[in-house]
Motif scaffolding. Sequence first.
Motif, PDB file in Angstrom:
ATOM      1  N   ALA A 264       0.819  -1.212   0.000  1.00 37.43           N
ATOM      2  CA  ALA A 264       0.000   0.000   0.000  1.00 37.43           C
ATOM      3  C   ALA A 264       0.855   1.267   0.000  1.00 37.43           C
ATOM      4  O   ALA A 264       0.558   2.236  -0.706  1.00 37.43           O
ATOM      5  CB  ALA A 264      -0.943  -0.004   1.199  1.00 37.43           C
ATOM      6  N   LYS A 265       1.937   1.258   0.763  1.00 38.17           N
ATOM      7  CA  LYS A 265       2.793   2.445   0.824  1.00 38.17           C
ATOM      8  C   LYS A 265       3.898   2.424  -0.229  1.00 38.17           C
ATOM      9  O   LYS A 265       4.644   3.383  -0.366  1.00 38.17           O
ATOM     10  CB  LYS A 265       3.396   2.594   2.217  1.00 38.17           C
ATOM     11  N   GLY A 266       4.037   1.316  -0.960  1.00 39.03           N
ATOM     12  CA  GLY A 266       5.083   1.205  -1.970  1.00 39.03           C
ATOM     13  C   GLY A 266       6.424   0.878  -1.335  1.00 39.03           C
ATOM     14  O   GLY A 266       6.498   0.347  -0.231  1.00 39.03           O
ATOM     15  N   ALA A 267       7.493   1.202  -2.050  1.00 42.22           N
ATOM     16  CA  ALA A 267       8.841   0.930  -1.556  1.00 42.22           C
ATOM     17  C   ALA A 267       9.735   2.107  -1.898  1.00 42.22           C
ATOM     18  O   ALA A 267       9.687   2.627  -3.012  1.00 42.22           O
ATOM     19  CB  ALA A 267       9.383  -0.346  -2.178  1.00 42.22           C
ATOM     20  N   THR A 268      10.540   2.517  -0.932  1.00 43.85           N
ATOM     21  CA  THR A 268      11.466   3.622  -1.183  1.00 43.85           C
ATOM     22  C   THR A 268      12.721   3.094  -1.865  1.00 43.85           C
ATOM     23  O   THR A 268      13.029   1.900  -1.804  1.00 43.85           O
ATOM     24  CB  THR A 268      11.864   4.342   0.120  1.00 43.85           C
ATOM     25  N   LEU A 269      13.440   3.997  -2.486  1.00 43.50           N
ATOM     26  CA  LEU A 269      14.692   3.636  -3.155  1.00 43.50           C
ATOM     27  C   LEU A 269      15.673   2.983  -2.177  1.00 43.50           C
ATOM     28  O   LEU A 269      16.224   1.917  -2.485  1.00 43.50           O
ATOM     29  CB  LEU A 269      15.294   4.877  -3.818  1.00 43.50           C
ATOM     30  N   PRO A 270      15.891   3.556  -0.983  1.00 43.63           N
ATOM     31  CA  PRO A 270      16.812   2.897  -0.036  1.00 43.63           C
ATOM     32  C   PRO A 270      16.349   1.506   0.404  1.00 43.63           C
ATOM     33  O   PRO A 270      17.171   0.620   0.620  1.00 43.63           O
ATOM     34  CB  PRO A 270      16.867   3.849   1.151  1.00 43.63           C
ATOM     35  N   GLU A 271      15.031   1.298   0.539  1.00 47.49           N
ATOM     36  CA  GLU A 271      14.515  -0.025   0.922  1.00 47.49           C
ATOM     37  C   GLU A 271      14.844  -1.070  -0.145  1.00 47.49           C
ATOM     38  O   GLU A 271      15.286  -2.180   0.167  1.00 47.49           O
ATOM     39  CB  GLU A 271      12.990   0.015   1.105  1.00 47.49           C
TER      40      GLU A 271
ATOM     41  N   GLY B  62      20.696  -5.244  -2.717  1.00 49.57           N
ATOM     42  CA  GLY B  62      22.136  -5.011  -2.826  1.00 49.57           C
ATOM     43  C   GLY B  62      22.490  -4.231  -4.081  1.00 49.57           C
ATOM     44  O   GLY B  62      23.651  -4.119  -4.444  1.00 49.57           O
ATOM     45  N   TRP B  63      21.482  -3.701  -4.768  1.00 45.44           N
ATOM     46  CA  TRP B  63      21.700  -2.933  -5.993  1.00 45.44           C
ATOM     47  C   TRP B  63      22.100  -1.509  -5.664  1.00 45.44           C
ATOM     48  O   TRP B  63      21.807  -0.995  -4.587  1.00 45.44           O
ATOM     49  CB  TRP B  63      20.437  -2.890  -6.839  1.00 45.44           C
TER      50      TRP B  63
ATOM     51  N   HIS C 235      21.296   3.591  -9.356  1.00 41.56           N
ATOM     52  CA  HIS C 235      21.026   3.633 -10.788  1.00 41.56           C
ATOM     53  C   HIS C 235      20.470   2.306 -11.303  1.00 41.56           C
ATOM     54  O   HIS C 235      19.686   2.288 -12.255  1.00 41.56           O
ATOM     55  CB  HIS C 235      22.285   4.039 -11.576  1.00 41.56           C
ATOM     56  N   THR C 236      20.807   1.215 -10.657  1.00 46.87           N
ATOM     57  CA  THR C 236      20.283  -0.085 -11.055  1.00 46.87           C
ATOM     58  C   THR C 236      18.806  -0.186 -10.692  1.00 46.87           C
ATOM     59  O   THR C 236      17.997  -0.683 -11.485  1.00 46.87           O
ATOM     60  CB  THR C 236      21.071  -1.217 -10.370  1.00 46.87           C
ATOM     61  N   VAL C 237      18.443   0.302  -9.518  1.00 44.14           N
ATOM     62  CA  VAL C 237      17.035   0.283  -9.088  1.00 44.14           C
ATOM     63  C   VAL C 237      16.201   1.143 -10.035  1.00 44.14           C
ATOM     64  O   VAL C 237      15.147   0.718 -10.513  1.00 44.14           O
ATOM     65  CB  VAL C 237      16.890   0.778  -7.635  1.00 44.14           C
TER      66      VAL C 237
END
Length: 114
Positions: free
Chosen positions: A64-71, A77-78, A81-83
């Motif tokens: 529901a809240k999605g996912a942050t880039l750091p998560e 382990g990416w 820029h890979t994410v």
Amino acid sequence: MSDDPIDSENNSKAAPDAAKPKGARKAKKAKSAKKAGRAKKAASKPKADRANKKAEVIAMMKRAKGATLPEIMKATGWQPHTVRGFVSILGSKGGEKIESSKNAAGERTYKIGK
């Protein structure tokens, strides 16, 4: 005799075998032992419970809240820029509708829309 050009004591070259260090044979054995040790370590590690990183990221983004880039970076382990590249391809070729937004702290959040 020191001016003699055929002075065998001063002009003799060392045999090729004599030029090698004494531990040359041992070094080869040590390298193969290290490789065997690495193989044992890799074989003894239990496999991860997840099927693959792609499925894990998609599951995180469907929350529901999605996912942050750091998560996502921490889970896979990416690098950032890979994410971002993965999310871009997921939206264009994967057929998913991706919603991207920034929160008050400035973190990018990715969410799969309906």
